[in-house]
Design an enzyme around this catalytic site. Structure first.
Site, PDB file in Angstrom:
ATOM      1  N   HIS A 270       0.877  -1.172  -0.106  1.00 46.35           N
ATOM      2  CA  HIS A 270       0.042  -0.038   0.192  1.00 46.35           C
ATOM      3  C   HIS A 270       0.808   1.271  -0.006  1.00 46.35           C
ATOM      4  CE1 HIS A 270      -3.960  -2.107   0.720  1.00 46.35           C
ATOM      5  NE2 HIS A 270      -2.926  -2.903   1.468  1.00 46.35           N
TER       6      HIS A 270
ATOM      7  N   ARG B  42       6.735   3.100 -11.296  1.00 47.98           N
ATOM      8  CA  ARG B  42       7.705   3.961 -11.266  1.00 47.98           C
ATOM      9  C   ARG B  42       8.068   4.254 -12.814  1.00 47.98           C
ATOM     10  NH1 ARG B  42       9.604   0.854  -7.585  1.00 47.98           N
ATOM     11  NH2 ARG B  42      11.239  -0.159  -9.087  1.00 47.98           N
TER      12      ARG B  42
ATOM     13  N   GLU C   5       4.886  -4.405 -12.249  1.00 44.07           N
ATOM     14  CA  GLU C   5       6.159  -4.333 -12.983  1.00 44.07           C
ATOM     15  C   GLU C   5       6.736  -5.343 -13.789  1.00 44.07           C
ATOM     16  OE1 GLU C   5       7.308  -1.824  -8.504  1.00 44.07           O
ATOM     17  OE2 GLU C   5       8.281  -3.986  -9.054  1.00 44.07           O
TER      18      GLU C   5
END
Length: 367
Positions: free
Chosen positions: A17, A170, A268
């Site tokens: 989280h 990211r 990812e």
């Protein structure tokens, strides 16, 4: 823009989280927003790490009652939680947004949080409780694959972003796919920031017969089997055991096969096209992991509590030698994620209030 994020991390809850909220926070901060975090001081909290990254943090009590359940999906005493939060920020101006990423909080907390912020956003994976928010994010494939999973849980004012197209990754995951080799040479094993289920050690035992494979084990903080794993790894020059990795992205890029859970690293892995053997370590991971397997994205072996070591060894042997299957997993994964989810959500938060129709729920889904 001033943003307050309410999320928790702990040995039981995990770090996912906070990790996804931090990705969104970094994107918002790069746009000039003032972003702050409020978290309970649970065992394994990440308040110091957030502060080290330059964020103002507010520490909330670990417990609001002597008998409070610490389970990841346990309901929090929402009034006590909000009262503690209000006390921490009582001298602060009104926030533009409160973002709540917590399975233990629902519409009651969110309605009351409007005393702290102009608008409220929720990040959810469960679709099992009401929300009172302007924006809702569920980045799981299950939210995209199922028919209107939040129809009963959000109001007409809500703009819902559903599916991996909005996964909070990211910027480095806006990248090229890894190369799929004829045979697996390097394996990466990770089951989250804490691995409370002890699944890294179980995978280490299953990998003992694969002497021609380089393996990185990222065990996480406070791993319950650290001593036993250290002893095993010390006798295997082709194994590297890490607590955490300063450059997990580089480890993922170098790997040919990933063995891990059904949490945030799912997206990812998908962005990199990294073939995966997935084992769920929490109830909330099971549906998403199963649907992704049915969509041809990874090999799912089910919940860790039901997994036999022999089945894991067989799966590793299968994937190591089957480049066609690994390439198929990679191709299907890459169709889901482009790494720009955080940018899309940041843009939505920066948009003027009430951009949609007042009598319909705006739902955007990945496709």
């Amino acid at each position: 823009m001033r943003v307050l994020i309410r999320a928790d991390a702990s040995v039981i809850i995990g770090s996912g989280h906070i990790a996804r909220c931090l990705t969104l926070a970094n994107t918002l901060r790069n746009d000039g927003a003032d972003v702050r975090f409020a978290c309970r001081e649970l065992p394994g909290h990440l308040l110091l790490r957030l502060a080290d990254q330059g964020y103002v943090t507010y520490a909330l009590p670990a417990r609001y009652g002597a008998e409070e359940d610490q389970d990841i999906e346990a309901a929090l005493p929402w009034q006590a939680d909000l009262s503690a939060l209000a006390e921490e920020i009582e001298d602060e101006p009104q926030f533009d947004w409160v973002i709540v990423d917590h399975y233990g909080l629902d519409a009651r907390w969110e309605k009351a949080a409007r005393g702290l912020a102009d608008r409220v956003m929720a990040i959810d994976d469960l679709a099992n409780r009401p929300h009172s928010v302007e924006v809702l994010l569920d980045q799981n494939y299950s939210a995209q694959a199922l028919d209107q999973p939040y129809a009963a849980w959000v109001g007409p004012e809500c703009q819902a972003f559903l599916g991996p197209r909005f996964a909070l990754l990211r910027d480095e995951f806006q990248c090229e796919a890894i190369a799929i080799k004829s045979r697996v040479e390097r394996v990466l094993v990770n089951f989250g920031g804490f691995d409370a289920a002890g699944q890294v050690y179980a995978t280490m035992l299953a990998l003992q017969g694969f002497d021609d494979v380089q393996v990185d084990f990222v065990a996480g903080l406070h791993n319950p089997h650290w001593q036993a794993m250290s002893e095993l790894a010390a006798s295997r020059p082709e194994w590297r055991l890490h607590t955490l990795s300063a450059d997990f992205f580089a480890l993922m890029q170098a790997a040919d096969l990933f063995i891990g859970a059904g949490g945030g690293t799912t997206w990812e892995r998908a962005a990199l096209g990294l073939p995966t053997i997935c084992i769920s370590v929490a109830n909330n991971q099971q549906l998403n992991a199963q649907l992704l397997a049915e969509a041809g994205v990874h090999l799912y072996l089910g919940p860790h509590v039901q997994l036999e070591a022999g089945r894991l060894r067989d799966a590793i042997e299968q994937l190591c030698g089957d480049a066609v299957l690994r390439r198929s997993f990679a191709e299907q994964s890459r169709l889901l994620v482009d790494g720009r989810g955080a940018r899309r959500i940041a843009d939505a938060l920066a948009a003027p209030a009430n951009p949609g129709s007042p009598d319909t729920v705006t739902t955007e889904q990945g496709a």
